[in-house]
Design a protein around this motif. Structure first.
Motif, PDB file in Angstrom:
ATOM      1  N   PHE A 111       0.829  -1.211   0.000  1.00 16.12           N
ATOM      2  CA  PHE A 111       0.000   0.000   0.000  1.00 16.12           C
ATOM      3  C   PHE A 111       0.862   1.259   0.000  1.00 16.12           C
ATOM      4  N   THR A 112       2.153   1.116   0.329  1.00 22.66           N
ATOM      5  CA  THR A 112       3.026   2.291   0.412  1.00 22.66           C
ATOM      6  C   THR A 112       3.952   2.433  -0.790  1.00 22.66           C
ATOM      7  N   THR A 113       3.943   1.470  -1.685  1.00 25.43           N
ATOM      8  CA  THR A 113       4.794   1.550  -2.870  1.00 25.43           C
ATOM      9  C   THR A 113       3.974   2.080  -4.037  1.00 25.43           C
ATOM     10  N   GLY A 114       4.645   2.475  -5.085  1.00 25.53           N
ATOM     11  CA  GLY A 114       3.909   3.059  -6.197  1.00 25.53           C
ATOM     12  C   GLY A 114       4.133   2.373  -7.528  1.00 25.53           C
ATOM     13  N   ASN A 115       4.865   1.273  -7.523  1.00 30.83           N
ATOM     14  CA  ASN A 115       5.142   0.623  -8.805  1.00 30.83           C
ATOM     15  C   ASN A 115       5.526  -0.839  -8.574  1.00 30.83           C
ATOM     16  N   ASP A 116       5.510  -1.578  -9.657  1.00 31.53           N
ATOM     17  CA  ASP A 116       5.746  -3.013  -9.606  1.00 31.53           C
ATOM     18  C   ASP A 116       7.143  -3.362  -9.093  1.00 31.53           C
TER      19      ASP A 116
END
Length: 156
Positions: A111-116
């Motif tokens: 939930f805190t990351t923005g990419n694969d």
């Protein structure tokens, strides 16, 4: 005699096409019960997204409307969505691993990351028995998936 055979074949064919289809496999998602609605939807979409790439047999034929407009194919069978406690999800993860069933996971860190790339890195830094799981998808023989999900309840 030929007419009777044709009618019989047609009747059997019609019955086969209208009879409910029961799959010997199951696609299931289990979500942690404390997720917010937007998280449940997002996690479910992410969890099932890779299934067809590794198991193409779960994908049906493409769709088209009456005008001939094409649409992408979808799963050939329903995706059953369940929910349970954090402990239940951890137990289901262990059972899926012990049965070597195809699975995908979603941890709270994602939930805190923005990419694969960052998603994979976040999972890679945590030992499997310490993952903070919020969702898991599993696919396999119906009875094996049912055993993995033991105790979980259908999502409301």
């Amino acid at each position: 005699m030929t007419t009777d055979t044709t009618q019989s074949d047609t009747t059997q064919s019609d019955t086969a096409q209208t009879a409910p289809v029961r799959f010997d496999t199951k696609i299931a998602v289990i979500l942690r019960e404390d997720l917010e609605t937007w998280q449940r939807l997002n996690v479910t979409a992410f969890l099932v997204s890779g299934l067809g790439t590794h198991h193409p047999e779960v994908i049906g034929e493409p769709y088209a409307d009456a005008d001939g407009t094409p649409y992408l194919p979808m799963f050939r069978q329903p995706v059953m969505v369940f929910e349970g406690t954090k402990e239940m999800l951890t137990a289901a993860h262990g059972r899926a691993l012990s049965r070597d069933l195809p699975r995908s996971l979603f941890t709270s860190d994602l939930f805190t990351t923005g990419n694969d790339r960052d998603n994979r890195a976040a999972v890679r830094t945590v030992p499997g028995d310490q993952l903070d799981l919020v969702g898991m998808a599993v696919y396999g023989p119906r009875n094996a998936v049912d055993k993995v999900l033991k105790g979980a309840r259908m999502h409301p």
